[in-house]
Enzyme design. Sequence first.
Site, mmCIF file in Angstrom:
data_model
loop_
_atom_site.group_PDB
_atom_site.id
_atom_site.type_symbol
_atom_site.label_atom_id
_atom_site.label_comp_id
_atom_site.label_asym_id
_atom_site.label_seq_id
_atom_site.Cartn_x
_atom_site.Cartn_y
_atom_site.Cartn_z
ATOM 1 N N ASP A 205 0.828 -1.198 0.000
ATOM 2 C CA ASP A 205 0.000 0.000 0.000
ATOM 3 C C ASP A 205 0.872 1.262 0.000
ATOM 4 O OD1 ASP A 205 -2.806 0.950 0.314
ATOM 5 O OD2 ASP A 205 -2.058 1.829 2.166
ATOM 6 N N GLU A 268 2.122 -0.084 -4.839
ATOM 7 C CA GLU A 268 1.106 0.894 -5.258
ATOM 8 C C GLU A 268 1.724 2.285 -5.196
ATOM 9 O OE1 GLU A 268 -3.242 2.711 -3.972
ATOM 10 O OE2 GLU A 268 -1.638 2.444 -2.524
HETATM 11 C C1 NOJ Z 1 -4.559 2.882 -0.937
HETATM 12 C C2 NOJ Z 1 -5.692 1.928 -0.819
HETATM 13 O O1 NOJ Z 1 -5.910 1.303 -2.064
HETATM 14 C C3 NOJ Z 1 -6.900 2.716 -0.347
HETATM 15 O O2 NOJ Z 1 -8.069 1.964 -0.427
HETATM 16 C C4 NOJ Z 1 -6.619 3.199 1.045
HETATM 17 O O3 NOJ Z 1 -7.676 4.010 1.499
HETATM 18 C C5 NOJ Z 1 -5.315 4.005 1.100
HETATM 19 N N1 NOJ Z 1 -4.255 3.373 0.373
HETATM 20 C C6 NOJ Z 1 -4.842 4.173 2.522
HETATM 21 O O4 NOJ Z 1 -4.358 2.948 3.015
#
Ligand code: NOJ
Length: 534
Positions: A205, A268
């Site tokens: 993440d 990500e």
């Molecule tokens: C990216 C995640 O995909 C999203 O759903 C989340 O709210 C944020 N990161 C914070 O963790």
Amino acid sequence: MTDSAQDGEWWQREAIYEVYPRSFLDTDGDGVGDLTGIRRKLDYLQWLGVGAIWLTPVFRSPMRDFGYDIADYREVDPAFGSLDDLDQLLAEAHARDIKVILDFVPNHTSDQHPWFRASRSSRNNAKRDWYIWRPPGSDGGPPSNWLSILGTSAWQLDPATGEYYYHAFLPEQPDLNWRNPEVRAAMLDVMRFWLDRGFDGFRVDVIWHLIKDEQFRDNPVNPAYIEGMAADQRLSPVFSTDRPEVHDVVVEWRTLIDGYPGAVLIGEAYLPVERLVAYYGDETRREVHLPFNFQMFWAEWSAPAIAQLVESYEGTLNHAAWPNWVLGNHDQPRIGSRLGSERARLAAFLLLTLRGTPTIYYGDELGMTDVPVPPEQVQDTFGQRVLGLGRDPARTPMQWSAEPNAGFTTGTPWLPVPPDAATRNAAALTEDARSILWLHKRLLSLRRDEPALSMGSFVSMGAQDGVFSFLRQDGESTFLVMLNFDSTSTSAVAPLEGELEIALSSHLDREGERCRQGIPIGPFEALLLRPLRR
Ligand code: NOJ
């Protein structure tokens, strides 16, 4: 399928399927999906032909951000089941040659995590420095101008100790201090815990958020900001994200991961491509295998624009960097809503024929669309706090059948099921050999059968008259992909001599048809062609 069947690693050859566990299948009637539900649908996923599932977080969490606020990195949240259920899911997925990728959320924890509770308890607590605490700025306000996702200050004053803590997302998601070696060691242990159980890697993440400027300098105003953009876009996050030292952290993770053959690291990062590709690392300092490539989320949907996007992405990668493509995820409007049903088929065709690992968002194989959620039923905290930030519409229950609640639950689903679920569902589309579901299945199966379509090279033939064409090649095997982005039929010029055979049309009705120059291609149609040997 074995790892030696073709060249390349499984995460290069196979497609990844994102499961949002809350919305996949509910087996205990509470309206929320669970791990047993995912396990029961493994046969469907095997039939579809995906090689891996990525589960968004299933760990113990107060669910302020539906699992992205973790209170225990080693426990499964009771809403989803137990650790045994997760182990069982892994075993049964592996029995079907499906890998399981977990979500690793290292940037922040829940404010209910014992680490944060300890950290906030006093300035002298041993865990104080595990999070980012700062005294008030010179004006007595927040230590810097940094903004959270909500568009307001990312600093929360904690009256008990008179200091602010930093949270890039919700105040209930305090950011860990990744400059602290104890934090790094503790999180490496978390990774080891799951890898030792046999999981096949992690989607990480917000990887680009991990390290913040050491001096906490103010972010500059974003010159590109215009009214209507999300409020956090007012500033350019140059000091709060994508700091150079983040790469040292990612190298540490990769070193660990490399001790588990076959395990994958996916990062990500919402960054411009030149900065995104830095997360591959280099020969001596490897980082993630796949930094998620989200460019299609905002791409202009025309042949020249997509050709340019693909060519420049391919051109940016060095030989060791393997491409990847993402059409949808749990944070973005669904492709079926962004493009409409006809162009969603074209998009699937593109996703599954380009060079690089495709990621499919659950339900996109059915052409599911965003489901409106009335204001009083909004579940996503982001949307409850700031109008327009809610992500519920793209997270609605998987549409399995024409049964009540689309066969997702016998209870009340946590998000609404749309009326079109009566016809747009997995059971109905399985029976319809021309459905978008079958299109996914056919393309996934061709990718497995034809090395040219998985590990093969990519050569763009550019865009002409609304048609983007490219070649995929492996040894003697060549495929030509032609995608008509326009709403009109055309006669496309094939960049290959001789007779061609249609291996697949996005309409699933022209297979085996032979053609020469001037290939008729319908509105929003995509074709996969192979030269016929003389
Ligand atoms: C990216 C995640 O995909 C999203 O759903 C989340 O709210 C944020 N990161 C914070 O963790």
